[in-house]
Design a protein around this motif. Structure first.
Motif, PDB file in Angstrom:
ATOM      1  N   GLY A   5       0.813  -1.211   0.000  1.00 11.61           N
ATOM      2  CA  GLY A   5       0.000   0.000   0.000  1.00 11.61           C
ATOM      3  C   GLY A   5       0.845   1.258   0.000  1.00 11.61           C
ATOM      4  N   ALA A   9       1.050   4.271  -2.713  1.00  9.64           N
ATOM      5  CA  ALA A   9       0.943   5.674  -2.307  1.00  9.64           C
ATOM      6  C   ALA A   9       2.117   6.482  -2.852  1.00  9.64           C
ATOM      7  N   ARG A  95      -5.417   9.006  -2.042  1.00 10.96           N
ATOM      8  CA  ARG A  95      -6.512   8.481  -2.862  1.00 10.96           C
ATOM      9  C   ARG A  95      -6.134   7.145  -3.487  1.00 10.96           C
ATOM     10  N   CYS A  96      -4.884   7.009  -3.898  1.00  7.40           N
ATOM     11  CA  CYS A  96      -4.454   5.772  -4.564  1.00  7.40           C
ATOM     12  C   CYS A  96      -4.216   4.638  -3.571  1.00  7.40           C
ATOM     13  N   GLY A  97      -3.406   4.908  -2.537  1.00  8.17           N
ATOM     14  CA  GLY A  97      -2.995   3.835  -1.633  1.00  8.17           C
ATOM     15  C   GLY A  97      -3.719   3.789  -0.321  1.00  8.17           C
ATOM     16  N   SER A  98      -4.529   4.798   0.010  1.00 10.30           N
ATOM     17  CA  SER A  98      -5.266   5.001   1.260  1.00 10.30           C
ATOM     18  C   SER A  98      -4.529   6.013   2.126  1.00 10.30           C
ATOM     19  N   ALA A 101      -1.858   4.335   4.279  1.00 17.30           N
ATOM     20  CA  ALA A 101      -0.617   4.024   3.561  1.00 17.30           C
ATOM     21  C   ALA A 101       0.203   5.278   3.317  1.00 17.30           C
ATOM     22  N   ALA A 195      -8.180   2.814  -0.147  1.00 17.63           N
ATOM     23  CA  ALA A 195      -7.357   2.652  -1.349  1.00 17.63           C
ATOM     24  C   ALA A 195      -8.245   2.462  -2.570  1.00 17.63           C
ATOM     25  N   THR A 196      -7.941   3.171  -3.639  1.00 19.88           N
ATOM     26  CA  THR A 196      -8.636   2.961  -4.908  1.00 19.88           C
ATOM     27  C   THR A 196      -7.824   2.084  -5.856  1.00 19.88           C
ATOM     28  N   THR A 198      -5.588  -1.343  -5.771  1.00 18.76           N
ATOM     29  CA  THR A 198      -5.224  -2.505  -4.959  1.00 18.76           C
ATOM     30  C   THR A 198      -4.502  -3.530  -5.832  1.00 18.76           C
TER      31      THR A 198
END
Length: 226
Positions: A5, A9, A95-98, A101, A195-196, A198
């Motif tokens: 994650g 990120a 937004r990407c990894g949470s 993360a 996360a968007t 994964t």
């Protein structure tokens, strides 16, 4: 030293500079800065020069000074916009990894000096082993796993100490990045994002296989002092 994650990120952060229209990543300023850095490298002083190279170093003084002056001016003129771009890229990372993360990535930056010291010890240990006739293959193959295990062993209290130290001393990645503790606080000040992007186990295995050659190459360079 990053988990999956956090790696997502990190990639999200770097790609976010382009998605958010970062000034220094634009066609004009981006190419200008890259050109200046290249010229600075080409005009760098030659260490332990011969007599002809000493004359060459003298000839380089003025053009190198011009390159440094222009690069410094661009750096100062774009600093505010660049730091804003870092905050926007951090949002993209979350937004990407949470959010978790992205925050973990910030914490990893705080212990990067400890990670660097670990790699230096590994390099020194390999030199000692070589003097005793031992091969370097085993050291190279397990380098990243040992580094990850070391980072995993760092207690939570040490991270908290580093966060407080960062707030007092203004730790940042470099002069173009805002203080790390402010970047971290900003991420935590808003609602946490899931996360968007994964990675399932199959894709994770494929990625590890694809990067295995690069991992080995970089490990050799690190252990050889490169």
């Amino acid at each position: 030293m990053l988990d999956t994650g956090q790696r997502i990120a990190l990639l999200g952060h770097e790609l976010g500079h382009y998605a958010n229209g970062d000034t220094r990543q634009g066609v004009v300023l981006g190419n200008a800065l890259q050109s200046l850095h290249t010229w600075y490298y080409l005009l760098s002083r030659i260490e332990r020069p011969t007599l002809p190279e000493t004359l060459l170093n003298a000839c380089y003084l003025v053009p190198r000074g011009v390159v440094v002056a222009v690069a410094t001016a661009l750096d100062h003129l774009t600093l505010r916009a660049t730091q804003r771009g870092e905050y926007l890229a951090d949002s993209f990372a979350a937004r990407c990894g949470s959010t978790a993360a992205a925050v973990g990535l910030m914490d990893a930056l705080l212990v990067s000096d400890s990670a660097e010291a670990t790699l230096l010890r590994e390099s020194n240990a390999l030199r000692t082993q070589r003097s005793g006739g031992r091969a370097a293959g085993a050291a190279e193959s397990g380098l990243w796993e040992r580094l990850a295990a070391y980072v995993e062993s760092i207690p939570a209290g040490e991270y908290e100490r580093q966060r407080r130290r960062s707030a007092l001393r203004g730790h940042s990645v470099d002069s173009t990045h805002p203080p790390t503790h402010l970047r971290r606080s900003r991420l935590l000040a808003v609602a946490a994002l899931p996360a968007t992007v994964t990675v399932d186990s199959a894709r994770g295995a494929a990625l590890r296989a694809e990067l295995s050659g690069a991992r080995g190459l970089v490990a050799r360079r690190v252990l050889n002092g490169g």
